[in-house]
Design an enzyme around this catalytic site. Structure first.
Site, mmCIF file in Angstrom:
data_model
loop_
_atom_site.group_PDB
_atom_site.id
_atom_site.type_symbol
_atom_site.label_atom_id
_atom_site.label_comp_id
_atom_site.label_asym_id
_atom_site.label_seq_id
_atom_site.Cartn_x
_atom_site.Cartn_y
_atom_site.Cartn_z
ATOM 1 N N GLU A 25 -2.872 4.214 -0.450
ATOM 2 C CA GLU A 25 -2.758 3.911 0.975
ATOM 3 C C GLU A 25 -2.686 5.254 1.686
ATOM 4 O O GLU A 25 -1.724 6.005 1.525
ATOM 5 C CB GLU A 25 -1.495 3.088 1.236
ATOM 6 C CG GLU A 25 -1.478 1.741 0.529
ATOM 7 C CD GLU A 25 -2.351 0.692 1.209
ATOM 8 O OE1 GLU A 25 -2.781 0.929 2.358
ATOM 9 O OE2 GLU A 25 -2.614 -0.364 0.585
ATOM 10 N N HIS B 194 -11.417 -2.997 2.277
ATOM 11 C CA HIS B 194 -11.096 -3.675 3.524
ATOM 12 C C HIS B 194 -11.882 -2.973 4.627
ATOM 13 O O HIS B 194 -11.681 -1.779 4.864
ATOM 14 C CB HIS B 194 -9.582 -3.632 3.788
ATOM 15 C CG HIS B 194 -8.819 -4.470 2.797
ATOM 16 N ND1 HIS B 194 -7.671 -4.047 2.193
ATOM 17 C CD2 HIS B 194 -9.090 -5.706 2.298
ATOM 18 C CE1 HIS B 194 -7.237 -4.999 1.363
ATOM 19 N NE2 HIS B 194 -8.090 -6.004 1.406
HETATM 20 ZN ZN ZN Z 1 -6.487 -2.459 2.194
#
Ligand code: ZN
Ligand code: NAG
Ligand code: NAG
Length: 451
Positions: free
Chosen positions: A309, A96
């Site tokens: 994350e 991302h």
């Molecule tokens: Zn992501």
């Protein structure tokens, strides 16, 4: 958002200053903990590989939509080639485009591995001497560029595709056909527009015998592991384990427990709370999505991928970069070391030739791994007693009982010699067989032939 735009605009000038005091000739432990533009990233990775050319090399796995290289830096004692029984591991950042910490950590990690190896750090030398490491710092350099140019938020690629929803959804197929143990890619571009970035990664994961992988993201502080797509997608928060739930949990623990704060129960979280499971969670139990990269890795290849994350802030300010490196460094190194778990070996015929594509199965775990070009395989396993068998088309099956003690720090070696013929097992038809076999159906032209 304003802060980020400001940083991106400010960056080039500051980085130049930092680089001018950087001598490319002599090894240095000095890492500039700044944000790194795409151009700076390419040049920094290439200079790192040049400085450490005996253990490092860069290669491109393809180009982004706007033509930017998807550049990988590799570390190994014999860079550029696979060695028999040496496990391959990859770390992927910035899938991302607006989640940038993973990208920066991988750029720092590359510099760290290079200079510490040269300086004689025994731990780093052992990792590099026994493992082939591939770092793709940015899987979405176009999105990163967008993040810095204020027009969009940069999560997606330049075609506005979310790359972590863009892989063939094999998990649905898995739920529909639980007997199948192999998942081929048959997909329809009319339904799924495959981004060049996705396609490059698909080719990449098929071309090398990866054992383990981590995809680095931002926005939360937790490690999630497959399946990401729920077995009941209509309902919320459904625990959807793979057959390798125990191993994935262990892998996720490895990262979370070595992180400075991820497994703390008092950590200030970004919205969700993960303290009951100390910083790890099954992906679908958190939230379900189809077409993710980790499910694809697991079902289509031998590679076990977790999603890390790294923190609430997707684009941390520059002063946070060094503290974040310190919080994650031990996790990254432990994760690299953890690829040496379970068992590995070679499947050969009676003449000693390695058998490519042989199947290695563990009783009680409905997920096989297959051997590589020279017959070598790796099977991540937790300590305990396992019944492991190997077979190949046209060969008999050989079964071994293997005990993995708790104290193992290296993968146990289990080799197989298969006899020709034997009781050749009936080959199960693949799941797509019926589709092709239906009369009147013209063979589809949307098979991904070139991968
Ligand atoms: Zn992501
Ligand atoms: C790693 O390999 C290099 C080159 O073979 C060797 O000089 C070095 O001693 C090795 N280091 C460790 C810790 O095994
Ligand atoms: C957090 O961990 C501490 C020490 O391990 C324990 O005493 C405390 O009860 C835990 N808190 C919660 C909310 O679980």
């Amino acid at each position: 958002a304003l802060l980020h735009i400001f940083l991106c605009l400010l960056l080039p000038a500051r980085q130049e200053l930092a680089l001018s005091s950087f001598s490319p000739e002599e090894p240095s432990t000095i890492i500039q903990f700044t944000h790194t533009s795409n151009a700076q990233m390419y040049s920094l990775l290439k200079r790192t590989a040049a400085k450490c050319s005996h253990i490092s090399h860069v290669y491109s796995i393809g180009r982004s939509t706007e033509g930017r290289d998807l550049l990988v830096i590799e570390f190994s004692d014999n860079p550029g080639r696979h060695e028999l029984l040496e496990p391959e591991i990859k770390l992927v950042g910035n899938m991302h485009g607006n989640e940038v910490l993973g990208r920066q950590l991988l750029i720092y990690l590359a510099q760290y591995l290079c200079s510490e190896y040269v300086l004689g750090n025994e731990r780093i030398q052992t990792i590099v001497n026994t493992t082939r490491i591939h770092l793709l710092a940015s899987m979405n350099p176009d999105g990163y560029e967008d993040t810095c140019s204020m027009w969009t938020n940069g999560r997606t690629n330049a075609q506005n595709l979310d790359l972590n929803r863009n892989f063939p959804d094999l998990t649905s197929v898995y739920y529909r056909n639980r007997r199948s143990r192999h998942y081929l890619i048959v997909m329809c571009p009319r339904v799924l527009q495959v981004a060049p970035e996705t396609y490059a990664v698909m080719k990449w994961v098929r071309s090398l015998p990866f054992v383990q992988s981590a995809s680095l993201h931002g926005g939360e502080l937790v490690v999630s592991y497959p399946f990401d797509f729920s077995r009941h997608p209509q309902e919320e928060r459904i625990f959807s384990p793979t057959p390798d739930e125990q191993i994935f949990k262990q892998l996720a623990r490895t990262y979370a427990d070595s992180h400075a704060t991820m497994s703390n129960n008092d950590t200030e979280r970004c919205g969700a709370s993960f303290y009951r499971t100390r910083g790890i969670i099954n992906g679908a139990l958190w939230y379900s999505f189809a077409g993710g990269m980790s499910d694809f890795n697991y079902l289509h290849t031998n590679c076990f991928e977790i999603t890390v994350e790294l923190g609430c802030d997707k684009f941390p300010s520059e002063v946070e970069l060094y503290p974040e490196w310190k919080r994650n460094k031990e996790s990254l190194l432990s994760f690299l070391e953890s690829v040496h778990r379970g068992v590995k070996g070679v499947v050969r015929d009676k003449d000693g030739n390695g058998i490519k594509g042989a199947t290695v199965s563990v009783r009680g775990i409905r997920k096989d791994v297959t051997t590589g070009k020279d017959g070598d395989f790796w099977r991540l396993l937790n300590p305990g007693t396992h019944i492991i068998s190997a077979t190949a088309k046209g060969y008999s099956r050989v079964t071994k009982r293997v005990h993995i003690p708790h104290s193992m720090s290296k993968a146990g070696r289990v080799d197989y010699i298969l006899e020709k013929g034997g009781d050749i097992e009936r080959q199960e038809k693949p799941w797509w067989w019926n589709y092709f076999a239906q009369s009147g159906v013209t063979p589809p032209n949307w098979l991904l032939r070139h991968i």
